[in-house]
Design an enzyme around this catalytic site. Structure first.
Site, short mmCIF file in Angstrom:
data_model
loop_
_atom_site.label_atom_id
_atom_site.label_comp_id
_atom_site.label_asym_id
_atom_site.label_seq_id
_atom_site.Cartn_x
_atom_site.Cartn_y
_atom_site.Cartn_z
N ARG A 163 -14.98 19.63 26.84
CA ARG A 163 -14.88 19.17 28.23
C ARG A 163 -16.13 19.58 28.99
O ARG A 163 -16.79 20.57 28.67
CB ARG A 163 -13.65 19.76 28.90
CG ARG A 163 -12.33 19.42 28.22
CD ARG A 163 -11.18 20.13 28.93
NE ARG A 163 -9.87 19.80 28.34
CZ ARG A 163 -9.26 20.53 27.41
NH1 ARG A 163 -9.84 21.65 26.94
NH2 ARG A 163 -8.09 20.16 26.93
N LYS A 187 -8.66 25.09 28.92
CA LYS A 187 -7.63 25.11 29.95
C LYS A 187 -6.69 26.29 29.74
O LYS A 187 -6.40 26.67 28.61
CB LYS A 187 -6.83 23.81 29.93
CG LYS A 187 -7.60 22.60 30.43
CD LYS A 187 -6.71 21.37 30.51
CE LYS A 187 -7.45 20.18 31.11
NZ LYS A 187 -6.59 18.98 31.21
N HIS A 258 -16.59 12.89 29.65
CA HIS A 258 -15.29 12.74 29.00
C HIS A 258 -15.30 11.58 28.03
O HIS A 258 -14.56 11.58 27.04
CB HIS A 258 -14.19 12.57 30.05
CG HIS A 258 -12.90 13.22 29.67
ND1 HIS A 258 -12.78 14.58 29.47
CD2 HIS A 258 -11.67 12.71 29.43
CE1 HIS A 258 -11.53 14.87 29.14
NE2 HIS A 258 -10.84 13.75 29.10
N ARG A 261 -16.47 12.89 24.84
CA ARG A 261 -15.36 13.62 24.21
C ARG A 261 -14.41 12.63 23.52
O ARG A 261 -14.01 12.83 22.37
CB ARG A 261 -14.64 14.44 25.27
CG ARG A 261 -13.37 15.17 24.82
CD ARG A 261 -12.90 16.06 25.97
NE ARG A 261 -11.52 16.48 25.88
CZ ARG A 261 -11.10 17.55 25.24
NH1 ARG A 261 -11.97 18.30 24.57
NH2 ARG A 261 -9.82 17.90 25.23
N HIS A 284 -6.17 20.57 22.64
CA HIS A 284 -4.97 19.96 23.22
C HIS A 284 -3.76 20.84 22.95
O HIS A 284 -3.54 21.28 21.82
CB HIS A 284 -4.72 18.58 22.61
CG HIS A 284 -5.66 17.53 23.10
ND1 HIS A 284 -5.91 16.36 22.39
CD2 HIS A 284 -6.42 17.44 24.22
CE1 HIS A 284 -6.77 15.62 23.06
NE2 HIS A 284 -7.09 16.26 24.17
N TYR A 293 -5.87 8.83 20.39
CA TYR A 293 -7.09 8.42 19.70
C TYR A 293 -6.79 7.61 18.44
O TYR A 293 -7.62 6.82 18.01
CB TYR A 293 -7.95 9.64 19.38
CG TYR A 293 -8.39 10.35 20.63
CD1 TYR A 293 -9.32 9.77 21.49
CD2 TYR A 293 -7.85 11.56 20.98
CE1 TYR A 293 -9.69 10.39 22.66
CE2 TYR A 293 -8.22 12.20 22.15
CZ TYR A 293 -9.15 11.61 22.98
OH TYR A 293 -9.51 12.23 24.15
#
Length: 312
Positions: A163, A187, A258, A261, A284, A293
């Site tokens: 990110r 995150k 992004h 990514r 994730h 994806y």
């Protein structure tokens, strides 16, 4: 400190009790749940809208906040043209806030527990094909310090699928040169190790040897990637770098960090990578997030089939 970096906005005139509740919730989000400033601001913007709507309907007694108010607020948002994704986000903000109010005794029961909202339609992200990705990286060329930094930026974003916030947060000791890894803080302050390939390592090494010292100032600290004035690079500057490179590639979508990514994840899966390995690489929390994806890959295959097969 994050707890002091994102004050509650005073744009809307709200009763003092509402402001106090927002401030308490802000502190919980920022300090206890370690959410980013951007995420905290998003919650607070939604909740200011909710509390303004509630004040117009019911006055200043926060203990009277109920499910009917929540539903009427979402209905009003819908009539004003809010997208399904916006409604879903606002409902999530309201549920988190009413749960906090119930935990702290402001509400006797949590009305948000019964709040439902339209699910957001998940749109497939725009991605580069492998040739476009290679050309985008190659377009970032030059031997001055900023050009060498920019080459390192696009190489790291595409190689690691990280990110933009993770890229900007890298420090000098985040790089494990011997093992070809980056230690990334993702995150929720979760750290993970991300492998990067030879081209990205070479671009980073060139930047460190020939460019960083030219950009560094006393305010640089331990930041790996520096802005033009010597401080830690800003996400907006990274976005400008990527947009500029993408615009130079004929036929490529106008993507940002992004998008690189997304492209990295798609190309990994198209190349045979295991879905759970890609989940770990991207950081994730849920495999369902990574599975989008696989849909991107199928859509790209279908587009190629329709274009090339004589009986498509």
């Amino acid at each position: 400190m994050l707890g002091e970096a994102c004050p509650v906005s005073s744009r809307a005139e709200l009763p003092e009790a509402f402001e106090d509740a927002l401030e308490g919730f802000r502190r919980e989000l920022a300090l206890q749940r370690s959410l980013s400033e951007h995420t905290v601001r998003g919650y607070l913007a939604d909740l200011r809208s909710l509390l303004d709507h509630f004040a117009r309907m019911s006055g200043t007694d926060l203990s009277a906040l109920d499910l009917m108010t929540l539903r009427s607020w979402l209905a009003k948002s819908r009539t004003m043209g809010a997208a399904r994704s916006t409604l879903a986000r606002r409902a999530a903000s309201a549920r988190a806030f009413t749960a906090y109010l119930a935990r702290t005794g402001v509400l006797a029961v949590d009305p948000g527990a019964r709040l439902r909202s339209p699910g957001a339609r998940r749109t497939l992200p725009e991605v580069l094909n492998t040739e476009q990705a290679s050309e985008l990286v190659e377009r970032v060329d030059g031997d001055d310090p900023l050009a060498l930094r920019d080459r390192a930026i696009v190489e790291l974003l595409y190689a690691g699928g990280i990110r933009v916030s993770e890229l900007c947060g890298l420090d000098l000791d985040s790089v494990d040169e011997q093992r070809g890894l980056l230690r990334v803080l993702g995150k929720g302050s979760k750290e993970r190790s991300v492998p990067v390939g030879g081209p990205a390592r070479a671009a980073l090494q060139t930047y460190l040897q020939s460019a960083r010292s030219e950009l560094a100032t006393p305010r640089s600290g331990a930041a790996l990637l520096l802005g033009a004035r010597g401080g830690r690079i800003d996400p907006r500057e990274v976005r400008r770098v990527v947009h500029r490179a993408a615009q130079a590639v004929e036929g490529a979508p106008d993507i940002g960090p992004h998008g690189l990514r997304h492209s990295a994840a798609t190309h990994l899966l198209e190349g045979g990578a295991d879905l759970r390995a890609v989940q770990e690489l991207l950081g994730h929390a849920s495999l369902a997030t990574t599975q989008i994806y696989t849909h991107v890959s199928v859509e790209r295959l279908r587009a190629s089939f329709n274009q090339a097969h004589p009986r498509a």
